[in-house]
Enzyme design. Structure first.
Site, PDB file in Angstrom:
ATOM      1  N   LYS A  54      35.692  44.910  29.407  1.00 35.55           N
ATOM      2  CA  LYS A  54      34.548  46.063  30.069  1.00 35.55           C
ATOM      3  C   LYS A  54      34.986  47.231  29.530  1.00 35.55           C
ATOM      4  O   LYS A  54      34.248  48.285  29.250  1.00 35.55           O
ATOM      5  CB  LYS A  54      35.052  46.068  31.670  1.00 35.55           C
ATOM      6  N   GLN A  98      38.370  44.185  40.171  1.00 37.85           N
ATOM      7  CA  GLN A  98      38.307  42.832  39.566  1.00 37.85           C
ATOM      8  C   GLN A  98      38.819  41.912  40.340  1.00 37.85           C
ATOM      9  O   GLN A  98      39.866  42.178  41.052  1.00 37.85           O
ATOM     10  CB  GLN A  98      39.325  43.204  38.089  1.00 37.85           C
ATOM     11  N   ASP A 121      28.994  46.356  40.853  1.00 33.30           N
ATOM     12  CA  ASP A 121      29.235  44.802  40.769  1.00 33.30           C
ATOM     13  C   ASP A 121      27.844  44.216  41.802  1.00 33.30           C
ATOM     14  O   ASP A 121      27.769  42.998  41.662  1.00 33.30           O
ATOM     15  CB  ASP A 121      30.390  44.331  41.406  1.00 33.30           C
TER      16      ASP A 121
END
Ligand code: NAD
Length: 290
Positions: A54, A98, A121
């Site tokens: 990322k 995460q 997300d």
């Protein structure tokens, strides 16, 4: 029939270039370049690989990124306070925590803390609800990546029959909602589904998101169907396996994604798209039409 292999790396690469081109010149125009904050808890090797990826993607397109790497002893309260601070930080457009998180952390409560306008997300209940109500705001990265990939194929998916295998909150469910929004008739199969082979075999588009290598075999697939393999399982030597028996299914499908090199890069580029969308929202710039 031998299916054409869909090159997720190539499709994602060209979308990354478009994003980089769009952001070039923002600073000269007095705009703040998009910023992504990532929280990584503990030392799960796969999570560390994803977070490194990322960061690299952000560097490549000219976004800021910052990673808070926390010990797996972090408390629920500390984690929540960090998210609330990022919500208030104007240099941060997107916040990503995460997963998986350690067992003592309540993941739902963590996602609830993220400002829905920074939820790149797309996991927040607000954003899931928006998708369910056909007014998507931030869309979950993997289903969004799959939709971007389907858009590149030379097919009209409206009216098609689709089967999603897997019904998780992060992948299977939002994938079903995306396909419904696109005008497909969708079957969502999961671990309690009976006669799964017959049901999946009705579908023109099959999307598998389970995490069981070799689950989807050629006899599940309608001849000519498009097969998208979301599954990722790490085997010996860190080799990646999808859910689909690639060699067998390739002889029946018309188009198929490989693992690796199919959906994975699309998920990553969807995160960049969402971060760009968030930066535009926060600076009152016109949004993309997607
Ligand atoms: P999950 O474990 O949360 O959900 C798995 C789903 O599969 C569940 O809904 C379960 O009911 C269903 N299932 C289990 N066994 C089944 C069976 N025999 N038949 C039919 N359905 C069955 O997993 P997840 O987070 O949704 O991820 C699914 C897979 O996708 C994993 O391999 C994950 O690593 C991968 N993944 C890939 C990407 C990517 O970018 N390519 C992104 C996210 C997840």
């Amino acid at each position: 029939m031998t299916a054409e292999i869909i090159d997720g790396n190539a499709i994602a690469g060209s979308i990354r270039q478009e994003i980089a081109a769009e952001v070039t010149g923002w600073a000269d125009r007095g705009l703040r370049i998009p910023g992504l904050a990532v929280i990584l808890v503990g030392s799960d090797p796969a999570s560390e690989v994803y977070v490194r990826g990322k960061r690299k993607d952000c560097d490549e397109v000219g976004f800021h990124s910052n990673v808070q790497h926390l010990s797996d002893h972090v408390t629920q309260q500390d984690l929540e306070e960090r998210i609330l601070a990022l919500n208030e930080d104007d240099s941060v457009d997107g916040i990503l925590v995460q997963t998986p998180l350690p067992a003592h952390i309540d993941e739902d409560r963590i996602i609830d803390c993220i400002d829905p306008d920074k939820d790149v997300d797309g996991f927040h209940a607000y954003n899931m609800g928006r998708l369910a109500l056909r007014r998507p705001a931030f869309r979950s990265c993997t289903p969004k990546g799959v939709m971007m990939l389907l858009e590149q194929l030379d097919i009209e998916i409206r009216g098609m029959d689709a089967a999603v295998i897997g019904a998780s909150n992060h992948v299977g469910r939002p994938m079903t909602l995306e396909l419904l929004l696109a005008g497909c008739t969708v079957i969502t199969a999961h671990k309690f589904t009976r006669d799964i082979t017959e049901k999946v075999k009705l579908a023109d588009i099959v999307i598998s998101a389970v995490g069981k290598p070799g689950l989807v075999t050629a006899d599940w697939i309608k001849p000519g169907a498009v097969v998208i393999d979301v599954g990722i399982t790490r085997g010996e030597g860190n080799r990646l396996y999808g859910d689909v028996d690639f060699d067998g299914v390739r002889e029946v499908a018309s188009q198929i994604t490989p693992v690796p090199g199919g959906v994975g890069p699309m998920t990553r580029v969807a995160l960049l798209k969402n971060t760009l969308q968030a930066a535009k929202l926060h600076q009152h710039l016109p949004a993309d039409e997607d």
